[in-house]
Design an enzyme around this catalytic site. Structure first.
Site, PDB file in Angstrom:
ATOM      1  N   LYS A   1     -15.251  -2.649   4.561  1.00 26.05           N
ATOM      2  CA  LYS A   1     -14.690  -2.959   3.241  1.00 26.05           C
ATOM      3  C   LYS A   1     -15.795  -3.682   2.483  1.00 26.05           C
ATOM      4  O   LYS A   1     -16.175  -4.799   2.861  1.00 26.05           O
ATOM      5  CB  LYS A   1     -13.504  -3.917   3.386  1.00 26.05           C
ATOM      6  CG  LYS A   1     -12.263  -3.345   4.060  1.00 26.05           C
ATOM      7  CD  LYS A   1     -11.294  -4.488   4.380  1.00 26.05           C
ATOM      8  CE  LYS A   1      -9.910  -3.997   4.749  1.00 26.05           C
ATOM      9  NZ  LYS A   1      -9.082  -5.102   5.332  1.00 26.05           N
TER      10      LYS A   1
ATOM     11  N   GLU B   1       0.817  -1.214   0.000  1.00 24.94           N
ATOM     12  CA  GLU B   1       0.000   0.000   0.000  1.00 24.94           C
ATOM     13  C   GLU B   1       0.851   1.264   0.000  1.00 24.94           C
ATOM     14  O   GLU B   1       0.370   2.348   0.321  1.00 24.94           O
ATOM     15  CB  GLU B   1      -0.953  -0.003   1.201  1.00 24.94           C
ATOM     16  CG  GLU B   1      -1.919  -1.178   1.165  1.00 24.94           C
ATOM     17  CD  GLU B   1      -2.969  -1.140   2.261  1.00 24.94           C
ATOM     18  OE1 GLU B   1      -3.142  -0.104   2.912  1.00 24.94           O
ATOM     19  OE2 GLU B   1      -3.615  -2.185   2.473  1.00 24.94           O
TER      20      GLU B   1
HETATM   21  P1  PGA Z   1      -6.015  -6.382   2.979  1.00 26.16           P
HETATM   22  O1  PGA Z   1      -5.820  -5.710   4.391  1.00 26.16           O
HETATM   23  O2  PGA Z   1      -4.662  -6.830   2.542  1.00 26.16           O
HETATM   24  O3  PGA Z   1      -6.870  -7.584   3.281  1.00 26.16           O
HETATM   25  O4  PGA Z   1      -6.664  -5.439   2.051  1.00 26.16           O
HETATM   26  C1  PGA Z   1      -5.874  -4.375   4.680  1.00 26.16           C
HETATM   27  C2  PGA Z   1      -6.173  -4.239   6.149  1.00 26.16           C
HETATM   28  O5  PGA Z   1      -5.957  -5.191   6.910  1.00 26.16           O
HETATM   29  O6  PGA Z   1      -6.703  -3.238   6.579  1.00 26.16           O
HETATM   30 ZN    ZN Z   2      -6.881  -4.449   8.773  1.00 24.42          ZN
END
Ligand code: PGA
Ligand code: ZN
Length: 425
Positions: free
Chosen positions: A339, A209
């Site tokens: 999410k 990220e």
């Molecule tokens: P992810 O995790 O890799 O599953 O998108 C992001 C997070 O834990 O906030």
């Molecule tokens: Zn997380």
């Protein structure tokens, strides 16, 4: 009424170069729009099912041709030519077509791509911005913009597990605007990059990220270095800029213990460790401090820390209304990380959001570690009145697409950023 005249899909690549799904939707009398779905790496066990081809000879099994094909041959014939009064009507049809509790037949990636493409098409048809459409869907009058939480340092599954905890994020608490918040974050990010180059003697390496990812000697060093970078950038830790931490502890919880450092910690010791961090560092939000199935200790964590920071559930809650109800009843957290691909449709994600709000919880609207250049997340966070937004770092275009969209929304609406801290429940 919105009549779907055309629906199609395409396999595209996300920010890790892995396949994901893009849907194309056209409503009668309007131009086509697209929507692309993200994908996680640090996933919760209770997430909706992301359908992958499992063909080891292509993208190591990660291909999304089956999900694309499900849109074209199952969803398309069932919705094209049909009129839907609102998002919930379309999403109900999608849920019915899939027919499984975890979207494993059609794939949550297929279902969500259609759900979001329809929302964007409906906003276009009504001639309103996407955030205004999301606000209307939620029955909300938008008065504020979400507070930024921006990745500075990464470990865990996003950085090859060189340190146990996953993300240390900056929260520009004193910034009155998104614009100021980004500039403040840039100052700390650049200072931190110089600091770690000196301290760990390494070139700039970034995690999934965009967070900086040197070989930290331990998790607490990530927090200490972040605070040092704030000071070096001339900002007051806790007053002007604070920390959010995604501990993502499910991923180092084995055999009933947290493998955070050299000594395994049981749940009580882990809570004590987190309390220590909260005393020593300006942490305003603590995500997945305990593992997703450590139900019996989450209430204790909330009791100990809930008055001074957000006790935020990501893998723990999986944007799942059932898990959320249970957590609310047990007073097991104070904030929901939302999410939409954890659950698979906008309607179900909104139900989770509203459940959290009714309980007095805050909501952080979050991207995934595998993202695309699509920017709908920014509109969603504004339209659903997210208290926080979590997108990743201020590098890499799949993240910046969303930050830049927030800047545009800020310019267009002139809305203020939500106050921080807000009184907890
Ligand atoms: P992810 O995790 O890799 O599953 O998108 C992001 C997070 O834990 O906030
Ligand atoms: Zn997380």
């Amino acid at each position: 009424m919105f009549t779907i005249e055309h629906l199609d899909a395409l396999e595209i690549l996300d920010s890790r170069g892995r396949p994901t799904v893009q849907a194309v939707c056209r409503l009668r009398g309007h131009p086509p729009v697209t929507a692309s779905v993200p994908s996680g790496a640090s996933t919760g066990a209770a997430e909706a099912h992301e359908l992958r081809d499992q063909d080891p000879g292509r993208y190591r099994g990660l291909g999304c041709r089956r999900a694309v094909e499900n849109i074209r041959s199952v969803i398309q014939p069932a919705v094209v030519g049909r009129a839907f009064s609102e998002q919930a009507a379309l999403d109900e049809r999608l849920i019915e077509l899939d027919g499984t509790p975890d979207k494993s037949r059609l794939g949550a990636n297929a279902v969500l791509a259609v759900s979001i493409a329809f929302a964007r098409a409906a906003a276009r048809a009504d001639g309103i911005p996407l955030y205004a459409h999301f606000a209307r869907m939620a029955g909300i009058e938008v008065r504020t913009l979400p507070r930024l939480t921006i990745n500075l340092f990464s470990g865990g599954k996003h950085a090859g597990a060189q340190a146990a905890i996953q993300d240390v994020l900056l929260v520009p608490v004193a910034a009155p605007t998104i614009d100021d918040g980004l500039a403040m974050t840039f100052a700390v990010y650049q200072t931190a990059a110089e600091l770690i180059a000196r301290r760990y003697g390494m070139r700039l390496l970034r995690a999934d990220e965009g967070g900086l990812a040197p070989d930290f000697p331990g998790s607490e060093a990530m927090l200490a270095d972040a605070v040092e970078a704030m000071r070096l950038a001339g900002l007051q830790p806790g007053r002007e800029i604070a920390l959010a931490v995604d501990v993502a502890s499910s991923h180092f919880f084995r055999g009933g213990c947290y493998h955070l450092g050299t000594t395994p910690l049981d749940s009580g010791a882990m809570v004590a460790e987190l309390e220590g961090w909260a005393r020593r560092y300006p942490i305003v939000s603590l995500e997945d401090g305990l593992a997703e199935d450590d139900w019996s200790h989450w209430p204790r964590l909330t009791e100990r820390l809930g008055s001074r920071l957000l006790v935020l559930g990501d893998d723990f809650l999986c944007t799942n209304p059932d898990r959320l109800r249970r957590a609310i009843a047990a007073r097991a957290a104070t904030a929901l990380l939302l999410k939409v691909n954890q659950i698979g449709t906008l309607t179900e994600a909104l139900a989770a959001c509203q459940l959290g709000r009714q309980a007095g919880w805050q909501v952080t609207i979050s991207a995934r570690s595998g993202e695309t250049e699509d920017d709908w997340l920014a509109d969603l966070a504004v339209g659903w009145a997210g208290d926080q937004i979590k997108i990743g770092s201020i590098t890499q275009s799949e993240r910046l697409a969303k930050y830049n969209r927030l800047l545009a929304i800020e310019r267009e609406t002139g809305l203020p950023v939500v106050d921080w801290p807000k009184a907890g429940p």
